[in-house]
Design a protein around this motif. Structure first.
Motif, PDB file in Angstrom:
ATOM      1  N   ILE A   1     -28.835 -46.821  -8.773  1.00  0.00           N
ATOM      2  CA  ILE A   1     -28.735 -47.941  -8.032  1.00  0.00           C
ATOM      3  C   ILE A   1     -27.923 -47.586  -6.887  1.00  0.00           C
ATOM      4  O   ILE A   1     -28.067 -48.132  -5.722  1.00  0.00           O
ATOM      5  CB  ILE A   1     -28.060 -49.020  -8.854  1.00  0.00           C
ATOM      6  CG1 ILE A   1     -28.788 -49.733  -9.695  1.00  0.00           C
ATOM      7  CG2 ILE A   1     -27.521 -50.228  -7.898  1.00  0.00           C
ATOM      8  CD1 ILE A   1     -28.221 -50.664 -10.728  1.00  0.00           C
ATOM      9  N   CYS A   2     -26.842 -46.654  -6.751  1.00  0.00           N
ATOM     10  CA  CYS A   2     -26.050 -46.497  -5.803  1.00  0.00           C
ATOM     11  C   CYS A   2     -25.749 -44.747  -5.528  1.00  0.00           C
ATOM     12  O   CYS A   2     -24.759 -44.340  -6.284  1.00  0.00           O
ATOM     13  CB  CYS A   2     -24.566 -47.030  -5.747  1.00  0.00           C
ATOM     14  SG  CYS A   2     -23.510 -46.848  -4.316  1.00  0.00           S
ATOM     15  N   PRO A   3     -26.740 -44.169  -5.199  1.00  0.00           N
ATOM     16  CA  PRO A   3     -26.770 -42.804  -5.128  1.00  0.00           C
ATOM     17  C   PRO A   3     -25.471 -41.775  -4.685  1.00  0.00           C
ATOM     18  O   PRO A   3     -25.104 -40.768  -4.972  1.00  0.00           O
ATOM     19  CB  PRO A   3     -27.795 -42.196  -4.579  1.00  0.00           C
ATOM     20  CG  PRO A   3     -28.875 -43.444  -4.394  1.00  0.00           C
ATOM     21  CD  PRO A   3     -27.780 -44.774  -4.553  1.00  0.00           C
ATOM     22  N   ILE A   4     -24.648 -42.731  -3.961  1.00  0.00           N
ATOM     23  CA  ILE A   4     -23.661 -41.874  -3.083  1.00  0.00           C
ATOM     24  C   ILE A   4     -22.224 -42.082  -4.082  1.00  0.00           C
ATOM     25  O   ILE A   4     -21.325 -41.513  -3.705  1.00  0.00           O
ATOM     26  CB  ILE A   4     -23.261 -42.567  -1.977  1.00  0.00           C
ATOM     27  CG1 ILE A   4     -22.976 -44.174  -1.991  1.00  0.00           C
ATOM     28  CG2 ILE A   4     -24.384 -42.385  -0.777  1.00  0.00           C
ATOM     29  CD1 ILE A   4     -22.377 -44.680  -0.782  1.00  0.00           C
ATOM     30  N   VAL A   5     -22.079 -42.833  -5.243  1.00  0.00           N
ATOM     31  CA  VAL A   5     -21.098 -42.967  -6.168  1.00  0.00           C
ATOM     32  C   VAL A   5     -21.122 -41.474  -6.930  1.00  0.00           C
ATOM     33  O   VAL A   5     -22.061 -40.868  -7.383  1.00  0.00           O
ATOM     34  CB  VAL A   5     -21.163 -44.073  -7.151  1.00  0.00           C
ATOM     35  CG1 VAL A   5     -20.030 -43.970  -8.164  1.00  0.00           C
ATOM     36  CG2 VAL A   5     -21.356 -45.335  -6.534  1.00  0.00           C
TER      37      VAL A   5
ATOM     38  N   HIS B   1     -24.778 -47.487   2.037  1.00  0.00           N
ATOM     39  CA  HIS B   1     -23.999 -47.868   0.901  1.00  0.00           C
ATOM     40  C   HIS B   1     -25.002 -49.285   0.484  1.00  0.00           C
ATOM     41  O   HIS B   1     -24.917 -50.356   1.102  1.00  0.00           O
ATOM     42  CB  HIS B   1     -22.758 -48.451   1.014  1.00  0.00           C
ATOM     43  CG  HIS B   1     -21.792 -48.599  -0.268  1.00  0.00           C
ATOM     44  ND1 HIS B   1     -22.413 -48.417  -1.652  1.00  0.00           N
ATOM     45  CD2 HIS B   1     -20.571 -49.465  -0.320  1.00  0.00           C
ATOM     46  CE1 HIS B   1     -21.385 -48.910  -2.181  1.00  0.00           C
ATOM     47  NE2 HIS B   1     -20.542 -49.616  -1.853  1.00  0.00           N
ATOM     48  N   PRO B   2     -25.814 -49.241  -0.616  1.00  0.00           N
ATOM     49  CA  PRO B   2     -26.766 -50.408  -0.849  1.00  0.00           C
ATOM     50  C   PRO B   2     -26.072 -51.167  -1.731  1.00  0.00           C
ATOM     51  O   PRO B   2     -26.884 -52.298  -1.838  1.00  0.00           O
ATOM     52  CB  PRO B   2     -28.050 -49.761  -1.623  1.00  0.00           C
ATOM     53  CG  PRO B   2     -26.889 -48.626  -2.651  1.00  0.00           C
ATOM     54  CD  PRO B   2     -26.091 -47.973  -1.370  1.00  0.00           C
TER      55      PRO B   2
ATOM     56  N   ALA C   1      -7.485 -43.041  -1.048  1.00  0.00           N
ATOM     57  CA  ALA C   1      -7.652 -41.641  -1.971  1.00  0.00           C
ATOM     58  C   ALA C   1      -8.441 -42.145  -3.405  1.00  0.00           C
ATOM     59  O   ALA C   1      -9.616 -41.257  -3.556  1.00  0.00           O
ATOM     60  CB  ALA C   1      -6.411 -41.364  -2.603  1.00  0.00           C
ATOM     61  N   ALA C   2      -8.771 -43.345  -3.816  1.00  0.00           N
ATOM     62  CA  ALA C   2      -9.765 -43.614  -4.627  1.00  0.00           C
ATOM     63  C   ALA C   2     -10.948 -43.896  -4.151  1.00  0.00           C
ATOM     64  O   ALA C   2     -11.888 -43.449  -4.974  1.00  0.00           O
ATOM     65  CB  ALA C   2      -9.105 -45.082  -5.069  1.00  0.00           C
ATOM     66  N   ALA C   3     -11.157 -44.342  -2.857  1.00  0.00           N
ATOM     67  CA  ALA C   3     -12.313 -44.607  -2.287  1.00  0.00           C
ATOM     68  C   ALA C   3     -13.174 -42.972  -2.085  1.00  0.00           C
ATOM     69  O   ALA C   3     -14.247 -42.753  -2.317  1.00  0.00           O
ATOM     70  CB  ALA C   3     -12.415 -45.345  -0.984  1.00  0.00           C
ATOM     71  N   VAL C   4     -12.179 -42.131  -1.583  1.00  0.00           N
ATOM     72  CA  VAL C   4     -12.690 -40.766  -1.398  1.00  0.00           C
ATOM     73  C   VAL C   4     -13.073 -40.180  -2.754  1.00  0.00           C
ATOM     74  O   VAL C   4     -13.961 -39.419  -2.807  1.00  0.00           O
ATOM     75  CB  VAL C   4     -11.816 -40.027  -0.643  1.00  0.00           C
ATOM     76  CG1 VAL C   4     -12.183 -38.322  -0.635  1.00  0.00           C
ATOM     77  CG2 VAL C   4     -11.506 -40.616   0.739  1.00  0.00           C
ATOM     78  N   GLU C   5     -12.531 -40.473  -3.577  1.00  0.00           N
ATOM     79  CA  GLU C   5     -12.798 -39.870  -4.870  1.00  0.00           C
ATOM     80  C   GLU C   5     -14.227 -40.243  -5.544  1.00  0.00           C
ATOM     81  O   GLU C   5     -15.000 -39.754  -6.173  1.00  0.00           O
ATOM     82  CB  GLU C   5     -11.733 -40.061  -6.091  1.00  0.00           C
ATOM     83  CG  GLU C   5     -12.035 -39.600  -7.610  1.00  0.00           C
ATOM     84  CD  GLU C   5     -10.877 -39.802  -8.425  1.00  0.00           C
ATOM     85  OE1 GLU C   5     -10.873 -39.743  -9.405  1.00  0.00           O
ATOM     86  OE2 GLU C   5      -9.609 -39.472  -8.059  1.00  0.00           O
ATOM     87  N   LEU C   6     -14.356 -41.977  -5.308  1.00  0.00           N
ATOM     88  CA  LEU C   6     -15.521 -42.364  -5.845  1.00  0.00           C
ATOM     89  C   LEU C   6     -16.713 -41.763  -5.007  1.00  0.00           C
ATOM     90  O   LEU C   6     -18.071 -41.823  -5.300  1.00  0.00           O
ATOM     91  CB  LEU C   6     -15.395 -43.778  -6.054  1.00  0.00           C
ATOM     92  CG  LEU C   6     -14.702 -44.277  -7.232  1.00  0.00           C
ATOM     93  CD1 LEU C   6     -14.219 -45.618  -6.992  1.00  0.00           C
ATOM     94  CD2 LEU C   6     -15.320 -43.760  -8.271  1.00  0.00           C
ATOM     95  N   PHE C   7     -16.547 -41.828  -3.691  1.00  0.00           N
ATOM     96  CA  PHE C   7     -17.600 -41.639  -2.588  1.00  0.00           C
ATOM     97  C   PHE C   7     -17.138 -40.418  -1.592  1.00  0.00           C
ATOM     98  O   PHE C   7     -16.675 -40.623  -0.354  1.00  0.00           O
ATOM     99  CB  PHE C   7     -17.449 -42.939  -1.701  1.00  0.00           C
ATOM    100  CG  PHE C   7     -18.163 -44.145  -2.424  1.00  0.00           C
ATOM    101  CD1 PHE C   7     -19.329 -44.554  -2.687  1.00  0.00           C
ATOM    102  CD2 PHE C   7     -16.996 -44.993  -2.646  1.00  0.00           C
ATOM    103  CE1 PHE C   7     -19.614 -45.775  -3.236  1.00  0.00           C
ATOM    104  CE2 PHE C   7     -17.197 -46.223  -3.541  1.00  0.00           C
ATOM    105  CZ  PHE C   7     -18.561 -46.400  -3.743  1.00  0.00           C
TER     106      PHE C   7
ATOM    107  N   VAL D   1     -18.944 -38.701   0.233  1.00  0.00           N
ATOM    108  CA  VAL D   1     -19.616 -38.529   1.474  1.00  0.00           C
ATOM    109  C   VAL D   1     -18.839 -39.315   2.616  1.00  0.00           C
ATOM    110  O   VAL D   1     -19.061 -38.997   3.734  1.00  0.00           O
ATOM    111  CB  VAL D   1     -21.048 -39.594   1.299  1.00  0.00           C
ATOM    112  CG1 VAL D   1     -20.617 -41.039   1.059  1.00  0.00           C
ATOM    113  CG2 VAL D   1     -22.174 -39.168   2.458  1.00  0.00           C
ATOM    114  N   PHE D   2     -17.888 -40.096   2.237  1.00  0.00           N
ATOM    115  CA  PHE D   2     -17.028 -40.785   3.143  1.00  0.00           C
ATOM    116  C   PHE D   2     -15.707 -40.282   3.351  1.00  0.00           C
ATOM    117  O   PHE D   2     -14.758 -40.642   4.253  1.00  0.00           O
ATOM    118  CB  PHE D   2     -16.606 -42.460   2.638  1.00  0.00           C
ATOM    119  CG  PHE D   2     -17.803 -43.309   2.491  1.00  0.00           C
ATOM    120  CD1 PHE D   2     -18.954 -42.942   3.379  1.00  0.00           C
ATOM    121  CD2 PHE D   2     -17.870 -44.208   1.378  1.00  0.00           C
ATOM    122  CE1 PHE D   2     -20.016 -43.964   3.113  1.00  0.00           C
ATOM    123  CE2 PHE D   2     -18.959 -45.042   1.181  1.00  0.00           C
ATOM    124  CZ  PHE D   2     -19.894 -44.876   2.089  1.00  0.00           C
ATOM    125  N   ALA D   3     -15.507 -38.827   2.980  1.00  0.00           N
ATOM    126  CA  ALA D   3     -14.246 -38.216   3.196  1.00  0.00           C
ATOM    127  C   ALA D   3     -13.689 -38.167   4.729  1.00  0.00           C
ATOM    128  O   ALA D   3     -12.752 -37.975   4.840  1.00  0.00           O
ATOM    129  CB  ALA D   3     -14.424 -36.896   2.699  1.00  0.00           C
TER     130      ALA D   3
END
Length: 411
Positions: A151-155, A266-267, A313-319, A321-323
């Motif tokens: 569903i969300c390949p970038i996770v 991000h779908p 930090a949490a967002a970069v760990e989960l995604f 691609v957004f680093a």
């Protein structure tokens, strides 16, 4: 203040064509305190459903300039308890037809929401919530990590993470909408019905006669009232102090942020309680991110830097691609929180004053549902069945609606 317009609205550029800016009358049948989403929605449904148009909406600043302009626009109904699921599902069904109702584009996008589970206890709680949702007729699924990735390949579903993704709940009908357009749509409809939307009108007190409030004192003069509905979110406790009413409310800053514009990658919407972040991508392309409330009490529309640092930090760990994405801006609203993480809606010790507060981080998604139910409550003098469980008296009876599990992350 010049009000921008959404594309395709085909309205004149001057803001006076969106709604009138009237002088307050000496009295109204209904006075709504708070010109945000809940106040405007209540005014709209008073006119639409009950034919009540002798109404004033009082806003101390400009319409929808508080939390309505400072939230992250997520809409879902996958709450645990029957009472919560009922009001939020009612709201979601209204969201699904709201653009037609308002005759105004609100960019409602049902892209689904994933609530990630990172521990065995998360998994147990999440599966329980999915089954509870199904019993209430709400769309809900439990997904494995591989299904999350589809569903969300970038996770990042790698098992090497400090908090690996063990699965997720999924509500396909969840989504986002454009908060400004929602507010403008409700405001236009209320104004067209003859309701007065009065800006730059701060409530400074009340005149009380026995068990009734007879006048609302404002910075623009006293206004007589038949009924008063308080819809002031984080400032509700200030108004209640003026009435001598105590309620179990705490006001906290709630921060959010957006990135620079990015390609649409991000779908859906992804939320995580354990690492405390949620991420969606807005229509223009910016990432919209939020986390939990700041721990201190306050009425300032700002927050502490460490909250932003942790959610990034949490967002970069989960995604991952957004680093390298750049932070564009941050902001904060003022949320009112109750001991059981559920709202307070209904009667007060005054016969003609109704309370709507305590939505914490979930107020935006409830906007049309609450407006519908509070309008019904005001019109009929009795709580609508969907809000009856959320009365102030539950903190005396002990009949709490504890949604800490479903509302732990700001949303």
């Amino acid at each position: 203040m010049t009000t921008p317009q959404p594309p395709g609205a085909h309205l004149p550029d001057h803001p006076d064509f969106l709604w009138r800016n009237p002088e307050p009358k000496r009295s109204y049948d209904v006075v709504i305190v708070g010109g945000g989403g809940h106040g405007l929605a209540t005014a709209h449904y008073l006119a639409r459903n009950h034919g009540i148009t002798d109404v004033a909406v009082l806003e101390r600043g400009w319409l929808a300039g508080g939390n309505m302009a400072r939230n992250t626009t997520l809409i879902r109904s996958n709450y645990l308890w029957d009472a919560s699921a009922a009001i939020y599902e009612h709201a979601l069904k209204l969201w699904e037809g709201l653009e037609d109702d308002l005759g105004y584009p609100i960019l409602f996008s049902q892209r689904g929401v994933l609530n990630l589970a990172h521990t065995e206890q998360d998994v147990r709680d999440s599966v329980r919530r999915v089954e509870a949702n199904k019993l209430n007729g709400i769309d809900a699924e439990w997904l494995s990590p591989d299904e999350v990735a589809k569903i969300c390949p970038i996770v990042n579903v790698s098992g090497d993470l400090r908090y690996p993704v063990l699965g997720a709940t999924y509500q396909p009908r969840a989504g986002i909408a454009k908060h400004d357009y929602v507010a403008w749509g409700f405001a236009r409809r209320a104004d067209e019905a003859g309701i007065d939307l009065i800006q730059d009108c701060e409530v400074t007190g009340f005149t009380v006669d026995g068990d009734r409030v007879t006048r609302v004192r404002t910075s623009r003069g006293d206004i007589g009232c038949g009924t008063v509905a308080l819809c002031a979110a984080g400032h509700t406790s200030v108004l209640l102090d003026q009435l001598g009413v105590r309620a179990p409310l705490q006001s906290h800053p709630l921060q959010a942020l957006v990135s620079e514009l990015l390609e649409p990658v991000h779908p859906t919407i992804v939320m995580s309680n354990a690492v405390h972040v949620y991420v969606s991508q807005a229509h223009k392309g910016e990432l919209v991110m939020g986390a939990g409330v700041d721990s201190y009490n306050g009425y300032g529309q700002r927050g502490a830097f460490h909250i932003i640092e942790r959610q990034m930090a949490a967002a970069v760990e989960l995604f991952p691609v957004f680093a390298r994405a750049h932070l564009l801006r941050t902001w904060a609203g003022i949320v009112d929180v109750t001991p059981d993480a559920s709202p307070i809606v209904g009667r007060t010790p005054y016969d003609n004053v109704y309370l709507n507060c305590g939505w914490g981080t979930g107020g935006f998604k409830a906007t049309p549902g609450l407006g519908w139910c509070l309008a019904d409550t005001v019109a009929n003098g009795e709580p609508h069945p969907f809000v009856e469980p959320f009365g102030l008296d539950r903190f005396v009876t002990g009949a709490l609606v504890d949604e800490h599990g479903a509302a732990a992350v700001a949303h």
